[in-house]
Design an enzyme around this catalytic site. Structure first.
Site, PDB file in Angstrom:
ATOM      1  N   PRO A 279       0.786  -1.230   0.000  1.00 23.40           N
ATOM      2  CA  PRO A 279       0.000   0.000   0.000  1.00 23.40           C
ATOM      3  C   PRO A 279       0.818   1.279   0.000  1.00 23.40           C
ATOM      4  CG  PRO A 279      -0.155  -1.132   2.113  1.00 23.40           C
ATOM      5  CD  PRO A 279       0.511  -2.071   1.163  1.00 23.40           C
ATOM      6  N   ASN A 280       0.331   2.232  -0.757  1.00 24.72           N
ATOM      7  CA  ASN A 280       0.849   3.598  -0.855  1.00 24.72           C
ATOM      8  C   ASN A 280       2.165   3.732  -1.617  1.00 24.72           C
ATOM      9  OD1 ASN A 280      -1.287   4.948   0.613  1.00 24.72           O
ATOM     10  ND2 ASN A 280      -0.511   3.877   2.424  1.00 24.72           N
TER      11      ASN A 280
ATOM     12  N   ARG B 263       5.482  12.299  -2.879  1.00 23.77           N
ATOM     13  CA  ARG B 263       5.430  12.872  -1.539  1.00 23.77           C
ATOM     14  C   ARG B 263       6.541  12.270  -0.694  1.00 23.77           C
ATOM     15  NH1 ARG B 263       0.033  12.985   1.480  1.00 23.77           N
ATOM     16  NH2 ARG B 263       1.503  14.097   2.771  1.00 23.77           N
TER      17      ARG B 263
ATOM     18  N   TYR C  51      11.543   8.594   1.335  1.00 25.51           N
ATOM     19  CA  TYR C  51      11.473   7.517   0.342  1.00 25.51           C
ATOM     20  C   TYR C  51      12.196   7.816  -0.969  1.00 25.51           C
ATOM     21  CZ  TYR C  51       7.882   5.895   3.571  1.00 25.51           C
ATOM     22  OH  TYR C  51       7.215   5.471   4.690  1.00 25.51           O
TER      23      TYR C  51
ATOM     24  N   ASN D 170       8.067  -5.662  -0.982  1.00 23.01           N
ATOM     25  CA  ASN D 170       7.985  -4.524  -0.081  1.00 23.01           C
ATOM     26  C   ASN D 170       6.509  -4.439   0.298  1.00 23.01           C
ATOM     27  OD1 ASN D 170       7.841  -2.156   1.312  1.00 23.01           O
ATOM     28  ND2 ASN D 170       9.015  -0.949  -0.175  1.00 23.01           N
TER      29      ASN D 170
ATOM     30  N   ALA E 124       3.145  -0.851   4.749  1.00 18.55           N
ATOM     31  CA  ALA E 124       2.685  -0.928   6.140  1.00 18.55           C
ATOM     32  C   ALA E 124       2.165  -2.322   6.503  1.00 18.55           C
ATOM     33  CB  ALA E 124       1.606   0.121   6.387  1.00 18.55           C
TER      34      ALA E 124
ATOM     35  N   HIS F  21       4.149  -4.796   8.718  1.00 19.52           N
ATOM     36  CA  HIS F  21       4.150  -4.749  10.187  1.00 19.52           C
ATOM     37  C   HIS F  21       2.897  -5.359  10.793  1.00 19.52           C
ATOM     38  CE1 HIS F  21       7.346  -2.061   9.189  1.00 19.52           C
ATOM     39  NE2 HIS F  21       6.536  -1.176   8.658  1.00 19.52           N
TER      40      HIS F  21
ATOM     41  N   ASP G 203       1.236 -15.694   6.355  1.00 18.66           N
ATOM     42  CA  ASP G 203       0.822 -17.079   6.088  1.00 18.66           C
ATOM     43  C   ASP G 203       0.995 -17.444   4.611  1.00 18.66           C
ATOM     44  OD1 ASP G 203       0.191 -17.548   8.721  1.00 18.66           O
ATOM     45  OD2 ASP G 203      -1.962 -17.238   8.475  1.00 18.66           O
TER      46      ASP G 203
ATOM     47  N   GLU H  61      12.716  -9.659   1.478  1.00 14.87           N
ATOM     48  CA  GLU H  61      11.952  -8.484   1.923  1.00 14.87           C
ATOM     49  C   GLU H  61      12.790  -7.232   1.648  1.00 14.87           C
ATOM     50  OE1 GLU H  61      11.257  -8.434   6.145  1.00 14.87           O
ATOM     51  OE2 GLU H  61       9.809  -6.780   6.009  1.00 14.87           O
TER      52      GLU H  61
ATOM     53  N   HIS I  12      12.793  -2.852   1.953  1.00 13.48           N
ATOM     54  CA  HIS I  12      12.199  -1.566   2.348  1.00 13.48           C
ATOM     55  C   HIS I  12      13.110  -0.448   1.880  1.00 13.48           C
ATOM     56  CE1 HIS I  12       9.007  -3.271   4.746  1.00 13.48           C
ATOM     57  NE2 HIS I  12       9.896  -4.129   5.241  1.00 13.48           N
ATOM     58  N   LEU I  13      12.487   0.611   1.405  1.00  9.03           N
ATOM     59  CA  LEU I  13      13.266   1.781   0.964  1.00  9.03           C
ATOM     60  C   LEU I  13      13.950   2.425   2.156  1.00  9.03           C
ATOM     61  CD1 LEU I  13      10.306   2.924  -1.165  1.00  9.03           C
ATOM     62  CD2 LEU I  13      12.570   2.558  -2.165  1.00  9.03           C
ATOM     63  N   SER I  14      13.170   2.663   3.209  1.00 13.47           N
ATOM     64  CA  SER I  14      13.719   3.260   4.432  1.00 13.47           C
ATOM     65  C   SER I  14      14.190   2.135   5.349  1.00 13.47           C
ATOM     66  CB  SER I  14      12.629   4.081   5.130  1.00 13.47           C
ATOM     67  OG  SER I  14      11.580   3.231   5.573  1.00 13.47           O
TER      68      SER I  14
ATOM     69  N   ARG J 233      13.093   4.085  12.565  1.00 15.02           N
ATOM     70  CA  ARG J 233      11.905   4.954  12.531  1.00 15.02           C
ATOM     71  C   ARG J 233      11.017   4.688  13.756  1.00 15.02           C
ATOM     72  NH1 ARG J 233       9.322   4.768   6.780  1.00 15.02           N
ATOM     73  NH2 ARG J 233       8.275   6.587   7.646  1.00 15.02           N
TER      74      ARG J 233
ATOM     75  N   ARG K 235       7.049   0.469  13.511  1.00 14.16           N
ATOM     76  CA  ARG K 235       7.621  -0.111  12.281  1.00 14.16           C
ATOM     77  C   ARG K 235       8.730  -1.126  12.581  1.00 14.16           C
ATOM     78  NH1 ARG K 235       5.552   3.352   8.263  1.00 14.16           N
ATOM     79  NH2 ARG K 235       5.242   5.447   9.098  1.00 14.16           N
TER      80      ARG K 235
END
Ligand code: CA2
Length: 154
Positions: free
Chosen positions: A16-17, A24, A29, A80, A83, A86, A93, A104, A106-108, A113, A117
């Site tokens: 998501p997002n 933004r 990011y 990725n 959210a 988490h 599953d 896995e 993640h950009l950040s 953080r 997270r």
């Protein structure tokens, strides 16, 4: 001479997002859009003789469906989960049921953080985790996936 069989694609799944990347919060990011990351990833995979299925969804069930598809159609999964990384037992599953390597991304760096997270439900079912390198992390993940795929296929 018999032709070497081509490996199935690497599935790159984005949660998501992540469709908002580059639009933004560039300080967290980066400025690279998801579309640009998709192109970078495809180019990098090509250097390893591999192809990519690159997707994004804001919907947990859609991500679960794609993970199930990837069980039989992919050589590896880069994910990725945004959210959902988490929170999602459903994604955890689904990934548990997969035999191909899961990486896995993640950009950040979520560990650097907010506390909410710090825990990932994906990490325990991943072969490895690449965080904090921005868009570059996806390329590192493709390299890692390629070496795993070649080792398995060798
Ligand atoms: O660092 C990552 O890659 C994350 O997966 C990004 C997720 C976040 O919830 C994870 O904790 C870490 C958020 C993706 C949202 O992306 C946006 C991009 C631009 C503007 C707003 C959100």
């Amino acid at each position: 001479m018999a032709k070497k069989p081509t490996a199935p694609p690497i599935y790159v799944l984005n949660g998501p997002n992540l469709n908002l990347l580059g639009l933004r919060e560039p300080e967290i990011y980066g400025r690279t859009t998801l579309e640009e990351i998709g192109k970078m990833v495809a180019d990098r995979a090509k250097t390893h003789g591999l192809s990519v299925v690159f997707r994004q969804s804001n919907h947990e069930g859609q991500l679960v469906d794609w993970i199930q598809e990837a069980r039989t159609k992919s050589a590896a999964i880069l994910i990725n989960g945004g959210a959902y990384s988490h929170t999602s037992l459903a994604i955890h599953d689904a990934l548990r049921a997969v035999d191909v390597p899961v990486i896995e991304v993640h950009l950040s760096n979520p560990q650097a953080r907010e506390e909410f997270r710090h825990h990932s439900r994906i990490s325990p079912v991943a072969k490895g985790v690449i965080v904090g390198f921005g868009a570059q992390g996806y390329l590192l993940a493709v390299d890692a996936a390629a070496s795993l795929v070649k080792r398995i296929g060798a």
